[in-house]
Structures are given as structure tokens and as C-alpha cells.
Design an enzyme around this catalytic site. Structure first.
Site, mmCIF file in Angstrom:
data_model
loop_
_atom_site.group_PDB
_atom_site.id
_atom_site.type_symbol
_atom_site.label_atom_id
_atom_site.label_comp_id
_atom_site.label_asym_id
_atom_site.label_seq_id
_atom_site.Cartn_x
_atom_site.Cartn_y
_atom_site.Cartn_z
ATOM 1 N N SER A 1 -9.401 1.369 3.030
ATOM 2 C CA SER A 1 -8.577 2.230 2.188
ATOM 3 C C SER A 1 -7.496 1.478 1.415
ATOM 4 O O SER A 1 -6.850 2.048 0.530
ATOM 5 C CB SER A 1 -7.921 3.317 3.052
ATOM 6 O OG SER A 1 -7.051 2.757 4.013
ATOM 7 N N LYS B 1 0.847 -1.195 0.000
ATOM 8 C CA LYS B 1 0.000 0.000 0.000
ATOM 9 C C LYS B 1 0.884 1.248 0.000
ATOM 10 O O LYS B 1 1.931 1.278 0.654
ATOM 11 C CB LYS B 1 -0.894 -0.036 1.234
ATOM 12 C CG LYS B 1 -1.944 1.056 1.335
ATOM 13 C CD LYS B 1 -2.791 0.807 2.585
ATOM 14 C CE LYS B 1 -3.912 1.810 2.747
ATOM 15 N NZ LYS B 1 -4.752 1.491 3.923
ATOM 16 N N SER C 1 -9.784 -1.061 6.927
ATOM 17 C CA SER C 1 -9.153 -0.834 5.624
ATOM 18 C C SER C 1 -8.438 -2.037 5.026
ATOM 19 O O SER C 1 -8.106 -2.025 3.843
ATOM 20 C CB SER C 1 -8.178 0.341 5.713
ATOM 21 O OG SER C 1 -8.881 1.547 5.905
#
Length: 442
Positions: free
Chosen positions: A155, A80, A179
Site C-alpha cells: 500500500s 506515506k 506494503s
């Protein structure tokens, strides 16, 4: 070779150990697939070709010489875009950090590299990680594997998409309110939220330092187990001999069962029936203090995030997606006494929860009460965005608020997961229970 892209990380590691797969060839398959994929630039913010090839070559030499560093040595994964990468931009999905290039890797990335994992690149994410939808008109919105017009969950949106579309063996994400688990559930993956503080946040761009956690998005509970061991440089949890026979599972009926839409509700009920058929003992319980926990949550998240992001946000608010700007600015008006009082109340609730659920092996619920919303409608309708964003993270946020570890598993119904919450620090027990549940659900 294309079949390699759909193997679990654990199976790839075993094949490398057996000399059936060479890490260089494996990495080339992933890099070629990424570069040729129609959604490449919606999933990956940056692909680290040079780093991946160098790490794969080193892993290949170790495999040839019988010096592998662990069961995932040579397995390619994505990261990420809030994990610092030395010499490669880390921008946390926001124009506020455009061009930010760290000098060293985040601690967990450094640890994973030392264990032999191959870094394929950085994946897109919700702006500053402050949304469970995965919609990001500032950088990119990855697709959902089950509906290209829908958001993938956030996310850790690109992390989930990278695995679901066969562009990484696993993805490493973060979870502050869901997330890791929402993109895992909406893309039919396994996702592990670790207990806060278990894995280092050094070199990880924060959202809320009091809630942020690191965790994997992957294809199996075994993968999650091995990735956790890599990220914390520890021996993997033993998954042999697991069973649901006599396992005590509590279905939480407070808040998380309200307004669950038809598909997630039916998928959850079917999953519960399969767990029960495999020997689990199911009981329904309320936990009324959870209402108070949700009442204080908004202040705690908003104040924490605004405290870190304030200077960047107020210097250039015009650079942000308005929905995210509004959320982070919500921390402006939270007073110090209210913030402290909220945390004091939450600590009390955590103690009550631990006592009232101690007799159960896990507390279960639908991972998300909704299916992935349509991306364009979220952009077009402000009220729809707010409603769906709050619903997306509602159930997952229970584990963050109560300080728990948590796992989402696919139910077999597209974009519908079942979540198992364990006690704080009880990842070993949760992983073993999840391995047994995974077999029952399949």
C-alpha cells in the site's frame, strides 16, 4: 544538481557532511522536481514546501557549524499519508478521513525530524492501506517506474514512486502484509519490513494493529540501515566486513514457489545462483504448518481491520472503493472465539518455524510471484483484481504472519525482487547479510 536526485540517502548525507551539498539547495532541487513532474499529483497527496524549507535551513546551519545530528541530517524524504503530520492533512488514502488534520507528528516522524531528516510531503497510498497493488481510484494511483500503465505496488505506493522517480531520497512507509516490500520490488528499490513492535505506531493510522509495522523504501541496504537507526533513535548497524561466504540460505518451497510467473521465477533463480557463487550455501526446505498460517490469516486481518475502521466505514460505505469495502467488511462475521483460536494457532506455528529455521541465516523467496498488473484492467475486472491482489501479497505475508523482519532487494530484472526473511528482532543480522547479498546481486 539533477544527479543529486539519484544518489543514495547515505551518499547525500556524506556530501552534506563534507560541505559539498547544502541541504537548502538539495531540498530546492527535490521540491522543484516534484512541482515540475508530470506525475506530481499521482505520487504526492500533499507537498510540505514550508516545512521542508525550514527544516533544510536548520540543517544547513548545523552543517556549517559542525553540529550535524547524524549521517542523514539534511536529507529530504517522503512520508506515506498515514503518518500524522502536525497541521497538515493525514487522510490514509480514503475519503472517510478527508480533511483530517492532526495536531502533532507521529512519533517516528517526530524522531526523524529530531535527527535532521527533511519532510518533503505526504505520498498517496492504497485506501486504508488494505491492498498490495497500489490501485486507488478514490485518491490517486501512482505509476510504476517500469510501466506507466501498471500499478506500482502498495500500500506504500506513492512512497515507492517518490523514490523511483527521483522525487525523494527515501520514502517512509508501513508494512502489514507486504506494503513496503511490494512497491520496493516493483520499482527496483530496497525495502525493509521491521519486526512488529520494533518501531512506534503512535500517530500512525492503523490497518491491523497486530500486524502493522513501519519501514523504509530506499536505494540501498546502507540507506535502510541508516533510516532504521533514525526511526528508532539508535546507533546504526555496522555493515563493514560483511560476506556471503558460508552463509546458510533456505529456499522456502511451501506455498511461495507455487505459480510464480516466468519473469519473477527466472529472476529469482538467477539471483540465487549469484548468491551461491558468492559463497552462500543454498538448501531447499518445506514448512507445512505455513498452510495453516495462511488458513487463519484472512480472519485475523479482516477482524483486526474491521474492529478499528468499522464506525467510519459503516457511516459512509458509499465513499469507499468497493474492492476495499468488501475486504474490510469481511471482518464482520469473524467470531471472537475464532479470532482467538486463530492467534493461538499462529503463535504455535511461529514457535515451530523458529525451531525449524534456526540453522539458517535467512529464508529466501521471490518477493512477488507476479509482475505489476495493468491498472485499468484491475478496475475493469473484479475477478482479476482479487486474484492479482492476493498473489501480490502472498509471499510477503509470510514474514508478517510469522512475526519476522524481512528485506527485499532488486535482482537486476525490472520489477523482480528477492526477499530475505530473518528471525524476529534480528534486523542487525539481516541488514549485514543483505549488504553482502546486495553486492553479489549487483
Amino acid at each position: 544538481m539533477q544527479d543529486w536526485r539519484w544518489m543514495t540517502a547515505a551518499d547525500l548525507g556524506r556530501a552534506i557532511g563534507a560541505r559539498d551539498i547544502d541541504p537548502v539547495a538539495l531540498t530546492d532541487v527535490y521540491l522543484d522536481a516534484i512541482d515540475a513532474h508530470e506525475h506530481r499529483d499521482r505520487i504526492y497527496a500533499r507537498v510540505t514546501h514550508g516545512r521542508a524549507k525550514a527544516e533544510a535551513a536548520a540543517a544547513s546551519e548545523r552543517a556549517k557549524s559542525g553540529m550535524r545530528r547524524g549521517p542523514l541530517d539534511g536529507v529530504p524524504v517522503s512520508w506515506k499519508d498515514l503518518f500524522d503530520t502536525a497541521g497538515v492533512a493525514t487522510e490514509a488514502g480514503t475519503a472517510l478521513m478527508a480533511g483530517r488534520v492532526p495536531e502533532q507528528d507521529a512519533y517516528v516522524l517526530e524522531t526523524a525530524t529530531a535527527a535532521g531528516l527533511v519532510c518533503l510531503g505526504k505520498t498517496h497510498m492504497s485506501e486504508i492501506a488494505f491492498s498490495g497493488l497500489g490501485l486507488n481510484p478514490i485518491t490517486a494511483t501512482p505509476p510504476c517506474v517500469n510501466d506507466p500503465d501498471a500499478v506500482p505496488g502498495g500500500s506504500s505506493s506513492g512512497a515507492g514512486a517518490s523514490v523511483a522517480f527521483g522525487l525523494a531520497a527515501a520514502g517512509i512507509g508501513s508494512d502489514t502484509g507486504g506494503s513496503v516490500r511490494i512497491p520496493s520490488a516493483w520499482n527496483d528499490l530496497v525495502g525493509l519490513k521491521t519486526t512488529h513492535g520494533r518501531l512506534s505506531l503512535e500517530g500512525v493510522v492503523p490497518l491491523c494493529l497486530t500486524f502493522d509495522t513501519v519501514g523504509p523504501l530506499c536505494r540501498s541496504v546502507e540507506d535502510a540501515t541508516l533510516l532504521l537507526s533514525v526511526l528508532e533513535s539508535a546507533k546504526p548497524v555496522d555493515l563493514t566486513g560483511t560476506s556471503l561466504e558460508g552463509a546458510r540460505l533456505m529456499v522456502l518451497d511451501t506455498i511461495v514457489s507455487d505459480g510464480v510467473r516466468d519473469a519473477p521465477r527466472a529472476a529469482f533463480q538467477s539471483a540465487v545462483e549469484r548468491l551461491q557463487a558468492a559463497g552462500a550455501i543454498i538448501a531447499h526446505r518445506d514448512f507445512s504448518p505455513l498452510v495453516d498460517a495462511f488458513d487463519v490469516a484472512g480472519h485475523l486481518y479482516a477482524a483486526d481491520s474491521y474492529g478499528w475502521w468499522r464506525d467510519l466505514v459503516e457511516a459512509h460505505p458509499e465513499k469507499m472503493f468497493p474492492q476495499i469495502l468488501e475486504r474490510v467488511r469481511g471482518g464482520k462475521t469473524v467470531s471472537g472465539p475464532d479470532y482467538c483460536a486463530g492467534w493461538n494457532r499462529l503463535h504455535d506455528i511461529r514457535k515451530q518455524y523458529e525451531a525449524e529455521t534456526a540453522q539458517f541465516d535467512a529464508v529466501i523467496m521471490p518477493t512477488a510471484p507476479i509482475l505489476p498488473p495493468h491498472a485499468q484492467r484491475l478496475l475493469d475486472e473484479d475477478d482479476y483484481y482479487k486474484t492479482e491482489n492476493l498473489l501480490a501479497l502472498r509471499n510477503t505475508r509470510v514474514a508478517n504472519l510469522l512475526g519476522l523482519c524481512s528485506m527485499t532487494l532488486p535482482t537486476g530484472v525490472p520489477s523482480c525482487g528477492i526477499m530475505l526473511n530473518g528471525q524476529a528482532g534480528a534486523e542487525a543480522a539481516l541488514l549485514r547479510l543483505s549488504a553482502a547479498a546486495e553486492r553479489a546481486l549487483r
